[in-house]
Design a protein around this motif. Structure first.
Motif, PDB file in Angstrom:
ATOM      1  N   ALA A 114       6.374   5.624  -7.847  1.00  0.00           N
ATOM      2  CA  ALA A 114       5.686   6.650  -8.655  1.00  0.00           C
ATOM      3  C   ALA A 114       6.602   7.807  -9.180  1.00  0.00           C
ATOM      4  N   ASP A 136       1.967  12.579  -7.280  1.00  0.00           N
ATOM      5  CA  ASP A 136       1.866  11.395  -6.536  1.00  0.00           C
ATOM      6  C   ASP A 136       2.476  11.570  -5.123  1.00  0.00           C
ATOM      7  N   ARG A 164      -4.522   3.777  -0.860  1.00  0.00           N
ATOM      8  CA  ARG A 164      -3.640   2.903  -0.430  1.00  0.00           C
ATOM      9  C   ARG A 164      -2.997   3.379   1.076  1.00  0.00           C
ATOM     10  N   ALA A 197       0.788  11.465  -1.511  1.00  0.00           N
ATOM     11  CA  ALA A 197       1.264  10.446  -0.474  1.00  0.00           C
ATOM     12  C   ALA A 197       1.436  11.029   0.730  1.00  0.00           C
ATOM     13  N   THR A 243      -3.882   6.628  -4.774  1.00  0.00           N
ATOM     14  CA  THR A 243      -2.811   6.797  -3.778  1.00  0.00           C
ATOM     15  C   THR A 243      -3.146   7.205  -2.606  1.00  0.00           C
ATOM     16  N   ARG A 244      -4.210   8.091  -2.191  1.00  0.00           N
ATOM     17  CA  ARG A 244      -4.907   8.359  -0.820  1.00  0.00           C
ATOM     18  C   ARG A 244      -5.256   6.962  -0.452  1.00  0.00           C
ATOM     19  N   ASN A 274       0.656  -1.345   0.244  1.00  0.00           N
ATOM     20  CA  ASN A 274      -0.024  -0.023   0.114  1.00  0.00           C
ATOM     21  C   ASN A 274       0.929   1.212   0.195  1.00  0.00           C
ATOM     22  N   LYS A 331      -5.991   8.356 -10.361  1.00  0.00           N
ATOM     23  CA  LYS A 331      -4.768   7.912  -9.854  1.00  0.00           C
ATOM     24  C   LYS A 331      -4.215   8.366  -8.433  1.00  0.00           C
ATOM     25  N   LEU A 332      -4.494   9.699  -8.391  1.00  0.00           N
ATOM     26  CA  LEU A 332      -4.314  10.320  -7.177  1.00  0.00           C
ATOM     27  C   LEU A 332      -5.122   9.852  -6.044  1.00  0.00           C
ATOM     28  N   SER A 362       4.957   0.916  -2.662  1.00  0.00           N
ATOM     29  CA  SER A 362       4.851   1.160  -4.196  1.00  0.00           C
ATOM     30  C   SER A 362       4.646   2.555  -4.461  1.00  0.00           C
ATOM     31  N   MET A 363       4.538   3.434  -3.711  1.00  0.00           N
ATOM     32  CA  MET A 363       4.336   4.765  -4.159  1.00  0.00           C
ATOM     33  C   MET A 363       5.744   5.512  -4.386  1.00  0.00           C
TER      34      MET A 363
END
Length: 157
Positions: free
Chosen positions: A30, A35, A106, A39, A103-104, A23, A99-100, A26-27
């Motif tokens: 990015a 992103d 995750r 994050a 990210t939130r 979660n 996509k953003l 992985s960012m």
């Protein structure tokens, strides 16, 4: 935050690394600075929520918690100001906005795991110690993400 875990807490250690990797880490892959900023903002907000729990007051002095929250709130507001200026009129249904949002989500999923752990362990001092270790990992990730943001963006952090 302590650098080591007390011996009496060794039996309570949980391996959060799969949840962290799935979660949050992985960012780190990015490539887009947006992103990274999302994050960072969400990690700070979720960290603030963890320490705003009533049970947190049992383990830390009120003055330190208040200062910690004030610092987090200041950084969150700076990031929001930066992001609002950049995002402008982007629609919520655009692929980039979606996509953003992912990210939130995750980050929130990871922190939900930490909150569940605290609850399952009845907010014990050992559970708080283990969560603090996880939060240090998140702060290291924030540091890595900041490196991806061009220098003009760093003034906001």
């Amino acid at each position: 935050m302590r650098a080591t875990i007390p011996l009496e807490c060794i039996g309570d250690i949980v391996d959060f690394s799969p949840l962290l990797e799935e979660n949050v880490m992985s960012m780190n892959e990015a490539s887009h600075e947006e992103d990274a900023k999302i994050a960072i903002q969400e990690i700070l907000q979720q960290t603030d929520l963890v320490f705003k729990q009533v049970h947190a007051e049992l383990f830390w002095d009120e003055t330190s918690l208040r200062k910690f929250h004030a610092g987090l709130d200041q950084q969150i507001k700076r990031l929001e100001t930066c992001q609002n200026a950049e995002l402008g009129a982007r629609t919520l249904s655009s692929p980039r906005a979606q996509k953003l949002q992912l990210t939130r989500l995750r980050v929130k999923r990871y922190f939900q795991g930490l909150n569940d752990f605290l609850k399952d362990k009845q907010y014990s001092s050992c559970a708080w110690e283990i969560v603090q270790i996880q939060l240090r990992e998140c702060f290291l990730l924030i540091h890595q993400l900041i490196q991806r943001i061009p220098t003009q963006g760093i003034k906001y952090l």
